[in-house]
Scaffold this motif. Structure first.
Motif, PDB file in Angstrom:
ATOM      1  N   ALA A 106       0.801  -1.222   0.000  1.00 23.02           N
ATOM      2  CA  ALA A 106       0.000   0.000   0.000  1.00 23.02           C
ATOM      3  C   ALA A 106       0.833   1.270   0.000  1.00 23.02           C
ATOM      4  N   ARG A 107       2.161   1.127   0.145  1.00 27.74           N
ATOM      5  CA  ARG A 107       2.989   2.317   0.336  1.00 27.74           C
ATOM      6  C   ARG A 107       4.081   2.419  -0.714  1.00 27.74           C
ATOM      7  N   PRO A 108       3.908   3.307  -1.664  1.00 24.95           N
ATOM      8  CA  PRO A 108       4.947   3.514  -2.669  1.00 24.95           C
ATOM      9  C   PRO A 108       6.196   4.102  -2.040  1.00 24.95           C
ATOM     10  N   LEU A 109       7.303   3.880  -2.700  1.00 24.87           N
ATOM     11  CA  LEU A 109       8.563   4.505  -2.292  1.00 24.87           C
ATOM     12  C   LEU A 109       8.904   5.533  -3.358  1.00 24.87           C
ATOM     13  N   ARG A 110       8.945   6.782  -2.956  1.00 24.03           N
ATOM     14  CA  ARG A 110       9.223   7.848  -3.910  1.00 24.03           C
ATOM     15  C   ARG A 110      10.635   7.721  -4.469  1.00 24.03           C
ATOM     16  N   ASN A 111      10.879   8.361  -5.608  1.00 24.51           N
ATOM     17  CA  ASN A 111      12.242   8.424  -6.126  1.00 24.51           C
ATOM     18  C   ASN A 111      13.155   9.050  -5.085  1.00 24.51           C
ATOM     19  N   THR A 112      14.261   8.402  -4.813  1.00 24.48           N
ATOM     20  CA  THR A 112      15.241   8.700  -3.751  1.00 24.48           C
ATOM     21  C   THR A 112      14.633   8.608  -2.349  1.00 24.48           C
ATOM     22  N   GLY A 113      13.471   7.959  -2.215  1.00 19.26           N
ATOM     23  CA  GLY A 113      12.960   7.628  -0.891  1.00 19.26           C
ATOM     24  C   GLY A 113      13.836   6.567  -0.248  1.00 19.26           C
TER      25      GLY A 113
END
Length: 218
Positions: A172-179
Motif C-alpha cells: 500500500a505504500r509507494p517509495l518515492r524516487n530517492t525515498g
C-alpha cells in the motif's frame, strides 16, 4: 548493521509508468538528477561506510553525488537490480499485465516464491540474489551501508525479510524516487524497519503512513 535502502532518482520510464527493468536501462530525468544531487544533504546524518548500487545506470547516477561527497567508491552488484519483468518488459504498469507484475512480487513477499513472472525470474531467484548482496554488506563489518536499488525490489525484500512490516503495509505504500527505507539488523538475527520513506514504522498490522498502491515497476 544499519541499512539504508534508497530508491533511484526519477527516470523517463517512471514518467510514462512503464515496466522498464532490463539492464542497463535509462538514465535520469532532470528532476532525477536534482534528486540525486540532494541525497548527500538528505543523508547527512548517516555515517555511511559502504555504498552499493545495481548494474542499472539509474542507481549508479543516483549514487554518484553521494559517493563524491563521502569519498566512497560504489560497489556494483547485479543482485540488487530491479525485479525482471521478462515478457512484460516496457508494458504500461496500469495494464492488466503490469498489475500482474506487482501482484506476483507481493505474492513472493508473502511466501509464494515459486511463482514466476512470464519470461522472468521466480521469487526464490529474486530474493536469493538480493539476500546475497545484503549478506556481503553485513559481512564487510561496515556499521552503516547504503544500497541504491529499485522500488519493486526494495519493497519485495523488505516485506519478505523485516519482521515488523507485512505485505499489506508494503503493497500500500509507494517509495518515492530517492525515498529511503531504514532498517537495523543482520542476516542471522533478522531485520526491523525503523522508517519507511521518512515515516516511523509501527508493528505490522497497526496504523502507519498513508500511501496509494503502486502497480508499476520502479
Amino acid at each position: 548493521m544499519h541499512l539504508l535502502l534508497v530508491r533511484h532518482g526519477e527516470t523517463p520510464s517512471n514518467l510514462d509508468h512503464l515496466l522498464d527493468t532490463a539492464v542497463p536501462g535509462p538514465g535520469l530525468t532532470p528532476l532525477g538528477e536534482a534528486q540525486a544531487a540532494a541525497l548527500p544533504e538528505a543523508l547527512a546524518g548517516e555515517d555511511i561506510e559502504a555504498l552499493y548500487v545495481s548494474t542499472m545506470r539509474r542507481t549508479q547516477l543516483t549514487a554518484a553525488p553521494l559517493a563524491a561527497a563521502r569519498g566512497l567508491g560504489t560497489i556494483v552488484r547485479d543482485g540488487v537490480r530491479e525485479v525482471s519483468a521478462g515478457d512484460l518488459e516496457m508494458l504500461p504498469g496500469e495494464s492488466p499485465e503490469g498489475r500482474e507484475y506487482m501482484r506476483t512480487v507481493f505474492a513472493w513477499a508473502a511466501g509464494d516464491t515459486g511463482q514466476r513472472i512470464p519470461g522472468g525470474e521466480s521469487g526464490e531467484e529474486a530474493l536469493a540474489r538480493y539476500d546475497a548482496v545484503i549478506a556481503e554488506a553485513a559481512a564487510s563489518g561496515a556499521g552503516t551501508v547504503a544500497v541504491v536499488s529499485h522500488g519493486a525490489a526494495i519493497r519485495l525484500w523488505t516485506a519478505a525479510r523485516a519482521h515488523n512490516v507485512d505485505v499489506a503495509y508494503a503493497a500500500a505504500r509507494p517509495l518515492r524516487n530517492t525515498g529511503v527505507i531504514v532498517l537495523e539488523g543482520s542476516p542471522s538475527d533478522g531485520w526491523k524497519v525503523l522508517s519507511w520513506d521518512s515515516a516511523v514504522v509501527e508493528p505490522a498490522g497497526e496504523s502507519g503512513p498513508t500511501g496509494e498502491p503502486v502497480e508499476t515497476a520502479q
